[in-house]
Design an enzyme around this catalytic site. Structure first.
Site, PDB file in Angstrom:
ATOM      1  N   LYS A 274       5.904  -0.355   1.817  1.00  0.00           N
ATOM      2  CA  LYS A 274       5.734  -0.679   0.401  1.00  0.00           C
ATOM      3  C   LYS A 274       6.292  -2.076   0.126  1.00  0.00           C
ATOM      4  O   LYS A 274       7.193  -2.535   0.827  1.00  0.00           O
ATOM      5  CB  LYS A 274       6.536   0.326  -0.448  1.00  0.00           C
ATOM      6  N   ARG A 348       1.412  14.313   1.045  1.00  0.00           N
ATOM      7  CA  ARG A 348       0.388  15.332   1.310  1.00  0.00           C
ATOM      8  C   ARG A 348       0.505  15.885   2.724  1.00  0.00           C
ATOM      9  O   ARG A 348       0.157  17.037   2.978  1.00  0.00           O
ATOM     10  CB  ARG A 348      -1.002  14.732   1.035  1.00  0.00           C
TER      11      ARG A 348
HETATM   12  N1  BES Z   1       5.791   8.541  -3.397  1.00  0.00           N
HETATM   13  C1  BES Z   1       4.589   7.823  -3.554  1.00  0.00           C
HETATM   14  C2  BES Z   1       3.969   7.987  -4.954  1.00  0.00           C
HETATM   15  C3  BES Z   1       4.762   7.432  -6.107  1.00  0.00           C
HETATM   16  C4  BES Z   1       4.480   6.184  -6.610  1.00  0.00           C
HETATM   17  C5  BES Z   1       5.737   8.189  -6.710  1.00  0.00           C
HETATM   18  C6  BES Z   1       5.193   5.689  -7.686  1.00  0.00           C
HETATM   19  C7  BES Z   1       6.447   7.693  -7.790  1.00  0.00           C
HETATM   20  C8  BES Z   1       6.170   6.445  -8.283  1.00  0.00           C
HETATM   21  C9  BES Z   1       3.570   8.292  -2.536  1.00  0.00           C
HETATM   22  O1  BES Z   1       4.078   8.728  -1.329  1.00  0.00           O
HETATM   23  C10 BES Z   1       2.679   7.141  -2.223  1.00  0.00           C
HETATM   24  O2  BES Z   1       3.165   6.190  -1.668  1.00  0.00           O
HETATM   25  N2  BES Z   1       1.412   7.243  -2.588  1.00  0.00           N
HETATM   26  C11 BES Z   1       0.478   6.203  -2.352  1.00  0.00           C
HETATM   27  C12 BES Z   1      -0.766   6.822  -1.804  1.00  0.00           C
HETATM   28  C13 BES Z   1      -1.763   5.819  -1.279  1.00  0.00           C
HETATM   29  C14 BES Z   1      -1.223   5.158  -0.031  1.00  0.00           C
HETATM   30  C15 BES Z   1      -3.054   6.534  -0.997  1.00  0.00           C
HETATM   31  C16 BES Z   1       0.214   5.516  -3.675  1.00  0.00           C
HETATM   32  O3  BES Z   1       0.155   6.193  -4.702  1.00  0.00           O
HETATM   33  O4  BES Z   1       0.107   4.297  -3.674  1.00  0.00           O
HETATM   34 MN    MN Z   2       4.359   7.141   0.043  1.00  0.00          MN
END
Ligand code: BES
Ligand code: MN
Ligand code: ZN
Length: 499
Positions: A274, A348
């Site tokens: 990230k 997931r």
């Molecule tokens: N934990 C994150 C989602 C999240 C984002 C929670 C902001 C709280 C605040 C999750 O694991 C994630 O990184 N999701 C990605 C999925 C994508 C790579 C398909 C996302 O939402 O960007």
């Molecule tokens: Mn994630």
């Protein structure tokens, strides 16, 4: 409220119930808070305060400032006349005030009162319950890492015409509020403290409340075939764990409800790293597991007559030389293979194995999973509503109804085979991402692949509501505990006293 889980409970509030007694007005409370209804006819308590303050109450409620306020808002009088209390709070009530207005009034008073001792007189028993619930929920604070900790424990005194009649509802309110606080404490903890190991230790302490707690370690998870979950944690020095909590308050023959939570104690994204900005927020990525834990605590504290299993997948998503790579293919416990296109779509992967395990082992009558799953749900619904996905209209309706009554925002989202197609993989049975569009829905579709056809299931994407930068309806900035009250209510309405 007594400390629940050892000395770890952050906020403790003592609620005293006192019989109607006008002499209490002259004791040394910091604040006296009273409800003023829209007839502006003063009850005996208010008349006495008015007299002691030389008419300040009447002047206040006839002022423009008071006029402008809405139901549940508060006008405070400072250092009034010959009264010991430093403040008199006049809580405005306008008919037909609803239960959530009573909670709002409690929230408003909590924000004003901080650490001070408060004497409260609402009059009506009916609104007292929700008032005190709002008050307690908003009194929460997390100051574990402030060197100059506020140590003074908080107290409120509720004056009632029939305090004995109120005892039982107060006990129930405290049980749910304790559950919400447990969730908030877990979610507020930083990831260097709340590691997978520490998390499982805190859950093990729930056994003192009569919850059976079992911790599955990596070797067992591997023997069970939970490779999707293990793949997420393999880059971290902290071991992956699955914790199973069982509350058996119902009849032996009744199949349990299963609650499953995503417990990513920190989500860096893994090799699909990230960006730095805001990454610190990913300490809350165990929010789903936090809600499951808090709900279990609430059920045990109020001795719910229901069978409920809480399962959480605890992992840390880190980049390292042992981390999972984009392109890796893992075999899930269900037996289906997953191509990991993006290591940041890890929630997931964790849920797929824990959900499968929950169904195989416990044959539940229904499943609710909670996860801070996607940024896409925040794009869609912001911080006001969780995304609700379900394969069962009736089950979903009962949940939506419970959420509405608890005033926790929830909005139903669609599922459909057309979205599911986006998960096709060239090499494996599926891939773990479906693209940017409809990101929260494709995530839900992925999870649905691990739910048996006939299984009533609700998936709650709580990424926007588990933790908020600014204050939320019932919480100061930070963890909210969203979902504990709705699920607890759903259980008490639909899963208790079944034969
Ligand atoms: N934990 C994150 C989602 C999240 C984002 C929670 C902001 C709280 C605040 C999750 O694991 C994630 O990184 N999701 C990605 C999925 C994508 C790579 C398909 C996302 O939402 O960007
Ligand atoms: Mn994630
Ligand atoms: Zn995540």
């Amino acid at each position: 409220m007594e400390a629940v889980i050892g000395d770890k409970m952050q906020t403790s509030i003592d609620v005293k119930l006192k019989e109607y007694d006008l002499s209490l007005l002259e004791k040394d409370y910091d604040r006296i808070s009273v409800l003023i209804d829209d007839t502006k006819k003063l009850n005996r308590v208010c008349r006495r305060i008015n007299k002691l303050t030389k008419g300040a109450v009447v002047r206040a409620i006839n002022s423009d400032e008071y006029e402008k306020k809405s139901c549940g808002e508060v006008l405070s009088i400072s250092f009034p006349g010959s009264i010991t209390a430093k403040y008199i709070d006049l809580i405005k009530w306008v008919k037909p005030g609803q239960l959530h207005d009573a909670r709002k009034a409690g929230v408003n008073l909590a924000k004003l009162s901080g650490d001070s001792s408060v004497l409260i007189y609402i009059g009506s028993q009916k609104f007292s319950a929700d008032f005190i619930k709002g008050y307690l929920l908003r009194q929460y604070s997390f100051s574990e890492y402030k060197t100059s900790k506020i140590t003074k424990s908080r107290s409120a005194t509720l004056m009632l015409n029939k305090p004995l009649d109120f005892k039982k509802s107060l006990e129930e309110i405290k049980a749910t509020v304790d559950g919400v606080f447990f969730t908030r404490d877990l979610v507020n903890e930083p990831a260097n403290i709340l590691t997978t190991v520490e998390f499982s230790k805190r859950l093990q302490k729930l056994s003192t409340l009569g919850i059976e707690v079992e911790v599955l370690e990596e070797k067992q998870l591997s023997d069970l075939g939970m490779n999707a979950l293990l793949g997420v944690g393999q880059g971290s020095a902290n071991p992956s764990k699955v914790v199973v909590m069982s509350w058996k308050g119902g009849a032996k023959t009744v199949q349990p409800l299963a609650l499953v939570g995503k417990g990513v104690v920190f989500d860096t994204g893994g090799i699909s790293l990230k960006p730095a900005g805001g990454m610190e927020e990913m300490t809350m990525d165990m929010g789903g597991a936090g809600v499951v834990a808090g709900t279990m605590l609430a059920l045990a504290k109020r001795k719910a007559k229901a069978n409920v299993i809480g399962l959480v997948g605890l992992v840390e998503n880190m980049p390292s030389s042992t981390a999972q790579r984009p392109g890796d293919i893992v075999k899930s416990m269900k037996g289906e293979t997953i191509e990991v296109i993006n290591t940041d779509a890890e929630g997931r992967l964790v849920l797929s194995d824990v959900l499968w395990y929950a169904q195989e082992r416990f044959k539940p009558s229904g499943i609710i999973d909670l996860a801070t799953l996607t940024g896409a749900i925040i794009v869609g619904l912001g911080y006001e509503n969780a995304g609700v996905f379900s394969n069962d209209d009736n089950f979903c309706k009962t949940f939506m109804n419970a959420a509405a009554l608890e005033n926790e925002g929830a909005w139903r989202m669609p599922l459909a085979p057309a979205y599911d197609k986006k998960l096709k993989s060239r090499l494996a049975d599926m891939k773990n991402v479906g693209g940017r569009d409809a990101g929260a829905i494709t995530a839900a579709q992925f999870i649905q692949r691990f739910i048996n056809k006939e299984m009533p299931w609700i998936h709650l994407d709580i990424a926007g509501v588990a933790h908020t930068k600014s204050e939320s309806t019932y919480a100061p900035p930070g963890a909210t505990g969203w979902g504990v009250m709705s699920i607890d209510r759903l259980i008490s309405e639909k899963f208790e006293n079944i034969k």
